[in-house]
Design a protein around this motif. Structure first.
Motif, short mmCIF file in Angstrom:
data_model
loop_
_atom_site.label_atom_id
_atom_site.label_comp_id
_atom_site.label_asym_id
_atom_site.label_seq_id
_atom_site.Cartn_x
_atom_site.Cartn_y
_atom_site.Cartn_z
N ILE A 69 33.55 33.38 40.73
CA ILE A 69 35.27 33.73 40.55
C ILE A 69 36.20 33.45 41.08
O ILE A 69 36.24 33.02 42.36
CB ILE A 69 34.64 35.39 41.11
N TRP A 70 37.74 33.36 40.38
CA TRP A 70 38.31 32.18 40.70
C TRP A 70 38.77 33.15 41.66
O TRP A 70 39.32 34.22 41.34
CB TRP A 70 39.44 31.76 39.23
N PHE B 164 37.79 36.62 38.24
CA PHE B 164 38.85 36.46 39.20
C PHE B 164 39.59 37.20 39.88
O PHE B 164 39.61 38.72 39.93
CB PHE B 164 40.66 35.82 38.87
N CYS C 36 47.73 37.02 37.12
CA CYS C 36 48.57 37.76 38.61
C CYS C 36 49.62 37.73 39.21
O CYS C 36 49.94 37.84 39.99
CB CYS C 36 47.30 36.50 39.90
N TRP D 271 41.48 28.85 34.75
CA TRP D 271 42.21 29.30 35.77
C TRP D 271 43.97 29.82 35.31
O TRP D 271 44.13 29.97 36.20
CB TRP D 271 42.08 27.86 36.25
N LEU E 82 47.45 35.00 42.50
CA LEU E 82 45.27 34.16 42.69
C LEU E 82 45.19 34.33 44.34
O LEU E 82 46.14 33.68 45.06
CB LEU E 82 44.89 32.70 42.09
N VAL F 195 36.22 28.31 43.26
CA VAL F 195 35.34 29.31 42.74
C VAL F 195 34.85 30.39 43.72
O VAL F 195 34.04 29.59 44.73
CB VAL F 195 34.91 29.39 41.41
N ALA G 238 44.10 33.58 34.43
CA ALA G 238 44.45 33.68 35.59
C ALA G 238 45.03 34.29 36.16
O ALA G 238 45.56 34.88 36.71
CB ALA G 238 42.82 33.48 36.02
N GLN G 239 45.99 32.81 36.83
CA GLN G 239 46.68 31.92 37.65
C GLN G 239 47.87 33.28 36.61
O GLN G 239 49.47 33.94 37.14
CB GLN G 239 47.25 30.97 37.89
N CYS H 4 42.89 38.53 42.50
CA CYS H 4 44.22 38.74 42.43
C CYS H 4 44.91 39.23 43.68
O CYS H 4 43.76 39.71 44.48
CB CYS H 4 45.51 39.46 41.36
#
Length: 368
Positions: A72-73, A244, A41, A34, A48, A223, A37-38, A246
């Motif tokens: 998926i985040w 993930f 994005c 996570w 996100l 998610v 991913a943040q 965005c």
């Protein structure tokens, strides 16, 4: 110069209820935790994914509709602060609690005798849906709050929201006319501790039944689930690496202090235009981004035509939806001597104000 700054008057359109989505989603088919991913994005897009309403959700699902993908985040994270929200995504600004309420730790609300009471979300009751064609809909089936929410979203619009005392009185009469037993009825009010990463005020949630359950006591990130409805679930933030989504905001706050004409020119050269605010939804999106501004007010694409005695958007649209602060929005007394433009306050109620176009403010560009 005037032709380069203003939209031709013959393109002015009638008021329209439709409006383009101001957020674009990007599915990233790379496995990251996570936090990673943040970071991705925020470097490539805005953050996100945030979801404001069902229209956003449809676009989000389309972007993430990849075969073989499971969880998926998205950008929803648990905090330690409870807040009250409406199921529709609107903030709960008006509250009408019965005496002694809200009491206890229950997270959902019912209406009884015109007042609101907190209940366990797992209790069952009748409920009220909103429908754009028929208005309020009384459903005399006993369901939990989440089941009632799903029913309303699948068959109507959403569980009912109440924005003011007048709507509360109308809803009370509607319920009394159909609910002779006087039993409590679900409304769309709930509270939770979840917050979008971009600090959006959106209260929209799309949890899968039984979620969020905070299994193990540390499931603090959301998610898109692998279930057929793609309902959301809570999971530990850094225990897995998954794809993930965005989002890329279509509204950009420019932290430069320019006159209105300079701001308009900047937006048209570097983006698309100064923003037009033609609905409550767009005003809510403006409110989410304007807090990034460094000036007390921020230019909008709103200008006054003295010869026509009216305000117009630079997009060519009439000002149908209005959010003027008291004392603003009328024809300026000295409009023939001083060009007046519209700005949104960056604090307080974030209403619109009329200012001389020579004032130097931050401004909001749109990329749509």
């Amino acid at each position: 110069m005037a032709q380069s700054l203003y939209f031709p008057l013959h393109l002015i359109a009638l008021c329209s209820i439709s409006e383009c989505v101001q957020r674009q989603y990007h599915f990233i088919n790379e496995n990251k935790n996570w936090t990673e991913a943040q970071r991705y994005c925020r470097e490539k897009y805005t953050d996100l994914a945030t979801v404001d309403n069902m229209n956003d959700l449809i676009q989000l699902k389309k972007s993430a509709n990849n075969e073989g993908v499971q969880n998926i985040w998205i950008g929803l994270q648990r905090t330690g602060v409870y807040k009250w929200y409406w199921s529709s995504g609107d903030p709960a600004l008006f509250l009408n609690w019965a005496s002694g309420e809200p009491a206890g730790s229950e997270e959902c609300a019912v209406m009884r005798n015109g007042q609101w009471i907190v209940w366990l979300c797992s209790n069952v009751s009748f409920f009220i849906c909103n429908n754009t064609s028929t208005g309020l809909v009384f459903v005399n089936q006993s369901m939990t709050w989440r089941e009632a929410q799903s029913y309303c979203r699948q068959n109507h619009i959403d569980l009912v929201s109440v924005r003011n005392q007048n709507e509360n009185q109308q809803l009370e009469k509607f319920i009394n006319d159909r609910n002779s037993s006087g039993s409590a009825v679900w409304i769309g009010l709930f509270r939770d501790t979840w917050q979008w990463l971009d600090q959006s005020n959106s209260s929209f949630r799309y949890w899968y039944p039984g979620e969020p359950n905070n299994y193990g006591g540390h499931e603090d990130c959301a998610v898109i689930g692998k279930n057929t409805q793609r309902g959301w679930a809570d999971v530990p933030c850094d225990s897995r690496q998954i794809p993930f989504v965005c989002h890329e905001d279509k509204l950009i706050v420019i932290q430069q202090n320019l006159s209105w004409s300079e701001a308009l020119r900047y937006c048209r050269q570097n983006h698309v235009d100064l923003v037009s605010v033609q609905s409550v939804e767009m005003q809510r999106r403006v409110m989410n981004v304007v807090k990034l501004a460094s000036t007390e007010a921020v230019w909008l694409g709103l200008h006054h035509y003295c010869s026509m005695n009216m305000w117009l958007w630079v997009s060519g649209d009439m000002v149908c939806y209005q959010n003027w602060a008291p004392g603003n929005g009328s024809t300026p007394e000295n409009c023939k001597l001083e060009n007046r433009k519209g700005a949104v306050q960056s604090g307080g109620n974030q209403t619109w104000i009329s200012l001389p176009e020579s004032h130097r403010l931050n401004f909001i560009c749109t990329n749509y």
